[in-house]
Design a protein around this motif. Sequence first.
Motif, short mmCIF file in Angstrom:
data_model
loop_
_atom_site.label_atom_id
_atom_site.label_comp_id
_atom_site.label_asym_id
_atom_site.label_seq_id
_atom_site.Cartn_x
_atom_site.Cartn_y
_atom_site.Cartn_z
N ASP A 46 -25.58 9.24 6.14
CA ASP A 46 -24.51 8.93 5.19
C ASP A 46 -23.55 10.12 5.08
O ASP A 46 -22.32 9.94 5.08
CB ASP A 46 -25.10 8.57 3.84
CG ASP A 46 -24.07 7.98 2.88
OD1 ASP A 46 -22.96 7.60 3.31
OD2 ASP A 46 -24.39 7.90 1.68
N VAL A 47 -24.07 11.33 4.99
CA VAL A 47 -23.21 12.52 4.92
C VAL A 47 -22.34 12.62 6.17
O VAL A 47 -21.12 12.85 6.08
CB VAL A 47 -24.05 13.80 4.73
CG1 VAL A 47 -23.22 15.05 5.01
CG2 VAL A 47 -24.62 13.87 3.32
N GLN A 50 -19.55 10.05 6.01
CA GLN A 50 -18.50 10.44 5.06
C GLN A 50 -17.59 11.50 5.68
O GLN A 50 -16.37 11.46 5.53
CB GLN A 50 -19.10 10.97 3.76
CG GLN A 50 -19.90 9.95 2.97
CD GLN A 50 -19.12 8.70 2.62
OE1 GLN A 50 -17.95 8.75 2.27
NE2 GLN A 50 -19.78 7.56 2.72
N GLU A 53 -15.24 10.21 8.52
CA GLU A 53 -14.14 9.40 8.00
C GLU A 53 -13.14 10.20 7.17
O GLU A 53 -12.07 9.69 6.84
CB GLU A 53 -14.71 8.25 7.16
CG GLU A 53 -15.47 7.24 8.00
CD GLU A 53 -16.12 6.13 7.18
OE1 GLU A 53 -16.16 6.23 5.93
OE2 GLU A 53 -16.59 5.16 7.80
N ALA A 54 -13.47 11.44 6.84
CA ALA A 54 -12.60 12.28 6.00
C ALA A 54 -11.50 12.92 6.84
O ALA A 54 -11.70 13.20 8.03
CB ALA A 54 -13.43 13.35 5.32
N LEU A 59 -14.92 17.63 3.71
CA LEU A 59 -14.80 17.25 2.30
C LEU A 59 -15.30 18.40 1.44
O LEU A 59 -16.24 19.10 1.83
CB LEU A 59 -15.64 16.02 1.99
CG LEU A 59 -15.13 14.66 2.43
CD1 LEU A 59 -16.20 13.60 2.22
CD2 LEU A 59 -13.87 14.29 1.66
N GLU A 63 -16.73 16.38 -3.78
CA GLU A 63 -16.31 15.05 -3.33
C GLU A 63 -17.40 14.40 -2.48
O GLU A 63 -17.64 13.20 -2.59
CB GLU A 63 -15.03 15.15 -2.50
CG GLU A 63 -13.82 15.62 -3.28
CD GLU A 63 -12.63 15.91 -2.38
OE1 GLU A 63 -11.51 15.56 -2.78
OE2 GLU A 63 -12.83 16.49 -1.29
N LEU A 64 -18.03 15.19 -1.65
CA LEU A 64 -19.10 14.67 -0.79
C LEU A 64 -20.28 14.21 -1.63
O LEU A 64 -20.86 13.15 -1.38
CB LEU A 64 -19.52 15.73 0.23
CG LEU A 64 -20.53 15.33 1.28
CD1 LEU A 64 -20.10 14.09 2.05
CD2 LEU A 64 -20.78 16.50 2.24
N ALA A 67 -19.42 10.91 -3.05
CA ALA A 67 -19.36 9.87 -2.01
C ALA A 67 -20.74 9.40 -1.59
O ALA A 67 -20.93 8.22 -1.29
CB ALA A 67 -18.58 10.38 -0.80
N VAL A 68 -21.71 10.30 -1.55
CA VAL A 68 -23.05 9.92 -1.10
C VAL A 68 -24.02 9.68 -2.26
O VAL A 68 -25.20 9.46 -2.05
CB VAL A 68 -23.66 10.93 -0.10
CG1 VAL A 68 -22.82 11.00 1.16
CG2 VAL A 68 -23.82 12.30 -0.72
#
Length: 148
Positions: A46-47, A50, A53-54, A59, A63-64, A67-68
């Motif tokens: 997942d990290v 993220q 896609e950043a 990130l 923010e990370l 997001a996760v």
Amino acid sequence: MQRAPERLSSGEIAVWRKFLRAHATVVRQLEADLLGAHSLPLASYDVLVQLVEAPEHKLRMTELADAVLLSRSGLTRLVDRLEREGLVTREACVSDARGLFAVLTQAGYDRLRSATGTHLRGVSELVVSKLDPEDLAALDRAMDKLLS
């Protein structure tokens, strides 16, 4: 403001429990698939997603974490592991001396690419293939309501 009910019906409780079981079952299997094929925990995957896609594949740590869906301390420990594996690096934030970015490395990108097929196959087999288009649309609407 509407007052929450003090009791839920047996049907409402049953739906809630099914939701929890379904989530746990899918997540456990996705995790097992990624660990078995790529030695990559689902949270690490997942990290990496993220970050890929950043913008600029980086990130801020805060923010990370959002997001996760991890606490800041939980994300720090996870990023520590990913950094030791060479999958991410940390970079200072020029505009805020206290801020740090997590940055995807080429090795992290490569690891993500190799794991993505396994993950998407799992999502397809465990969720998408079991739902017809109307079910998927209804699930999408329900998730939008839960996330609003």
